[in-house]
Design a protein around this motif. Structure first.
Motif, PDB file in Angstrom:
ATOM      1  N   LYS A   1      -6.783 -15.159 -12.632  1.00 54.14           N
ATOM      2  CA  LYS A   1      -5.579 -14.728 -11.688  1.00 54.14           C
ATOM      3  C   LYS A   1      -5.014 -13.414 -11.597  1.00 54.14           C
ATOM      4  N   LEU A   2      -4.611 -12.869 -10.397  1.00 51.84           N
ATOM      5  CA  LEU A   2      -4.388 -11.973 -10.192  1.00 51.84           C
ATOM      6  C   LEU A   2      -2.944 -11.650  -9.455  1.00 51.84           C
TER       7      LEU A   2
ATOM      8  N   ILE B   1      -1.097  -9.257  -8.509  1.00 53.35           N
ATOM      9  CA  ILE B   1      -1.052  -8.092  -6.941  1.00 53.35           C
ATOM     10  C   ILE B   1      -2.392  -8.909  -6.945  1.00 53.35           C
ATOM     11  N   THR B   2      -2.009  -8.052  -5.358  1.00 53.26           N
ATOM     12  CA  THR B   2      -3.177  -8.098  -4.123  1.00 53.26           C
ATOM     13  C   THR B   2      -3.564  -6.737  -3.354  1.00 53.26           C
ATOM     14  N   ILE B   3      -3.946  -6.280  -3.139  1.00 47.88           N
ATOM     15  CA  ILE B   3      -5.266  -5.349  -2.500  1.00 47.88           C
ATOM     16  C   ILE B   3      -4.039  -4.767  -1.353  1.00 47.88           C
ATOM     17  N   GLU B   4      -2.791  -5.962  -0.797  1.00 48.92           N
ATOM     18  CA  GLU B   4      -1.868  -5.922   0.175  1.00 48.92           C
ATOM     19  C   GLU B   4      -0.670  -5.733  -0.786  1.00 48.92           C
ATOM     20  N   ASN B   5      -0.321  -5.568  -1.801  1.00 45.48           N
ATOM     21  CA  ASN B   5       0.092  -4.460  -2.821  1.00 45.48           C
ATOM     22  C   ASN B   5       0.333  -3.631  -3.121  1.00 45.48           C
TER      23      ASN B   5
ATOM     24  N   PRO C   1     -13.056  -5.507  -1.504  1.00 45.65           N
ATOM     25  CA  PRO C   1     -11.843  -5.438  -2.758  1.00 45.65           C
ATOM     26  C   PRO C   1     -12.577  -5.852  -4.250  1.00 45.65           C
TER      27      PRO C   1
ATOM     28  N   ILE D   1     -10.431  -4.749  -6.907  1.00 46.52           N
ATOM     29  CA  ILE D   1     -10.632  -5.896  -8.013  1.00 46.52           C
ATOM     30  C   ILE D   1     -11.301  -5.707  -9.635  1.00 46.52           C
TER      31      ILE D   1
ATOM     32  N   ILE E   1      -8.180  -3.713 -11.093  1.00 46.13           N
ATOM     33  CA  ILE E   1      -6.454  -4.786 -11.539  1.00 46.13           C
ATOM     34  C   ILE E   1      -6.213  -5.879 -12.552  1.00 46.13           C
TER      35      ILE E   1
ATOM     36  N   ASP F   1       2.871 -19.100 -11.187  1.00 48.96           N
ATOM     37  CA  ASP F   1       2.431 -19.305  -9.523  1.00 48.96           C
ATOM     38  C   ASP F   1       2.799 -21.138  -9.091  1.00 48.96           C
TER      39      ASP F   1
END
Length: 192
Positions: free
Chosen positions: A2-3, A5-9, A22, A26, A29, A54
């Motif tokens: 599980k990540l 953070i995202t690329i949007e973050n 991505p 990834i 990350i 989550d």
């Protein structure tokens, strides 16, 4: 894996090209989570956090969302700000990405790709950019440690003795001879 953070973050903190797939970022990350975040939180809190942050039905959800996203909190008569893990993870992930992204592993070995439309960044500029990213992450790390330390009853798995960031980075918030101020969760706080 599980990540958290995202690329949007990442885009909220630093501009990055829309065309970066991505799959290129990834892995960095994941490395930052496994190597940097795990060291910061220590094994017990890291594993519990990763398994529960989550799940909104979990009793630790609110506490772990505050750890992840940040929150203002009270320490004595002071109101302090915990910035959350997201910024720390963004800066650590980007530092890893910037160093390694220009390198491609092919069946013929490691290569550095350049195109007619760009020039590679010189090593001094790259080193300065990576140093700034790491410096930003370390500044956030200090606030994260402060938050975890002052909220020890909420985060009992955070433990100075487990090899977390306090024991490895030289960041000192505790009085080694226990001669100053009050004790918190088995640890003696020195001033912030």
């Amino acid at each position: 894996m599980k990540l958290i953070i995202t690329i949007e973050n990442i885009k909220e903190f630093r501009p990055i090209a829309e065309s970066i797939p991505p799959a290129r970022i990834i892995p960095y990350i994941q490395e930052a989570q496994q190597l940097d975040l795990k060291r910061l939180l220590g094994d017990p809190l890291y594993l519990d956090f990763m398994n529960r942050f989550d799940n909104s039905a979990d009793g630790k959800y609110t506490a772990y969302q505050q750890l992840l996203n940040g929150v203002d909190y009270t320490y004595g008569t002071l109101t302090l700000n915990h910035p959350g893990l997201i910024g720390y993870m963004v800066y650590m992930s980007l530092a890893r990405f910037m160093v390694n992204n220009p390198i491609n592993i092919t069946k013929y070995g490691a290569v550095q790709k350049t195109t007619d439309h760009s020039d590679p960044v010189d090593p001094k500029t790259m080193a300065a950019a990576v140093a700034e990213l790491r410096s930003n992450a370390l500044a956030l790390q200090v606030d994260i440690i402060k938050f975890l330390t002052t909220n020890g009853t909420t985060y009992p798995l955070y433990n100075y003795q487990d090899g977390s960031a306090l024991g490895e980075t030289g960041v000192k918030f505790f009085d080694p001879d226990n001669s100053q101020q009050s004790r918190s969760n088995g640890r003696t706080l020195i001033s912030f």
